[in-house]
Write a protein that holds these residues in place. Structure first.
Motif, PDB file in Angstrom:
ATOM      1  N   TRP A 108       0.126  25.357   7.101  1.00 10.31           N
ATOM      2  CA  TRP A 108       0.494  24.284   8.277  1.00 10.31           C
ATOM      3  C   TRP A 108       1.893  23.810   7.732  1.00 10.31           C
ATOM      4  O   TRP A 108       2.538  24.364   6.737  1.00 10.31           O
ATOM      5  CB  TRP A 108      -0.390  23.194   8.135  1.00 10.31           C
ATOM      6  N   ILE A 109       2.373  23.057   8.311  1.00  8.47           N
ATOM      7  CA  ILE A 109       3.771  22.639   8.390  1.00  8.47           C
ATOM      8  C   ILE A 109       3.660  21.267   7.854  1.00  8.47           C
ATOM      9  O   ILE A 109       3.101  20.422   8.742  1.00  8.47           O
ATOM     10  CB  ILE A 109       4.801  22.790   9.549  1.00  8.47           C
ATOM     11  N   GLU A 110       4.461  20.693   7.015  1.00 11.66           N
ATOM     12  CA  GLU A 110       4.396  19.510   6.281  1.00 11.66           C
ATOM     13  C   GLU A 110       5.816  18.520   6.632  1.00 11.66           C
ATOM     14  O   GLU A 110       6.920  19.412   6.604  1.00 11.66           O
ATOM     15  CB  GLU A 110       4.042  19.275   5.053  1.00 11.66           C
ATOM     16  N   SER A 111       5.795  17.477   6.833  1.00 16.46           N
ATOM     17  CA  SER A 111       7.074  16.859   6.613  1.00 16.46           C
ATOM     18  C   SER A 111       6.870  15.898   5.342  1.00 16.46           C
ATOM     19  O   SER A 111       5.961  16.064   4.797  1.00 16.46           O
ATOM     20  CB  SER A 111       7.045  15.757   7.865  1.00 16.46           C
ATOM     21  N   THR A 169       0.868  16.145   6.533  1.00 16.94           N
ATOM     22  CA  THR A 169       0.874  17.327   7.538  1.00 16.94           C
ATOM     23  C   THR A 169       1.434  16.875   8.915  1.00 16.94           C
ATOM     24  O   THR A 169       1.083  15.762   9.554  1.00 16.94           O
ATOM     25  CB  THR A 169      -0.568  17.556   7.796  1.00 16.94           C
ATOM     26  N   PHE A 222       5.198  26.968  16.063  1.00 22.07           N
ATOM     27  CA  PHE A 222       4.136  27.361  15.082  1.00 22.07           C
ATOM     28  C   PHE A 222       3.625  28.709  15.230  1.00 22.07           C
ATOM     29  O   PHE A 222       3.333  29.314  14.257  1.00 22.07           O
ATOM     30  CB  PHE A 222       3.159  26.089  15.574  1.00 22.07           C
ATOM     31  N   VAL A 277       5.851  31.343  13.586  1.00 14.78           N
ATOM     32  CA  VAL A 277       5.576  31.488  12.064  1.00 14.78           C
ATOM     33  C   VAL A 277       4.347  32.229  11.526  1.00 14.78           C
ATOM     34  O   VAL A 277       4.188  32.627  10.845  1.00 14.78           O
ATOM     35  CB  VAL A 277       5.824  29.858  11.698  1.00 14.78           C
ATOM     36  N   LYS A 278       3.274  31.757  12.529  1.00 14.23           N
ATOM     37  CA  LYS A 278       1.902  32.284  12.213  1.00 14.23           C
ATOM     38  C   LYS A 278       1.966  33.796  12.526  1.00 14.23           C
ATOM     39  O   LYS A 278       1.360  34.543  11.651  1.00 14.23           O
ATOM     40  CB  LYS A 278       0.905  31.688  13.358  1.00 14.23           C
TER      41      LYS A 278
END
Length: 116
Positions: free
Chosen positions: A15-18, A22, A96, A99-100
């Motif tokens: 997952w991408i976090e800031s 999440t 997303f 990247v996946k």
């Protein structure tokens, strides 16, 4: 290789976090895609068997984690409300899945010689 030797494969999720937590994960991206498809948060939530409140909270969270909103909504009324993705929302979906794809390729490649 012996027929009794198992073949191992790496599996994983990302997952991408800031800094706030999440930002994007598979479920959130699927929600964005359903908003695009249904034109509303409520329609997207129903299609995913999710409560409207949960969907709205996820959309609100994504919008707050981004410098620009991913989803814009129109209030209801005689013509009804609705929601649509912004350009930023479309870019987030594309990023997303790219990247996946890289992540899945990495896991497959690394799994090739995974012997004990």
């Amino acid at each position: 290789m012996d027929s009794q030797t198992p073949t191992y494969q790496l599996k994983g999720r990302f997952w991408i976090e800031s800094p706030q937590g999440t930002f994007l994960g598979t479920g959130r991206v699927l929600l964005l895609e359903r908003i695009r498809e249904h034109g509303s948060i409520s329609g997207a939530a129903r299609s995913m068997q999710m409560s409207y409140r949960q969907a709205w909270e996820l959309v609100n969270s994504m919008n707050q984690h981004s410098p620009y909103p991913l989803v814009q909504s129109a209030t209801g009324g005689k013509g009804g409300g609705g929601a649509s993705l912004t350009t930023t929302g479309e870019k987030a979906i594309e990023l997303f899945w790219l990247v996946k794809q890289d992540f899945d390729r990495f896991l497959a490649k690394r799994s090739e010689n995974l012997d004990l």
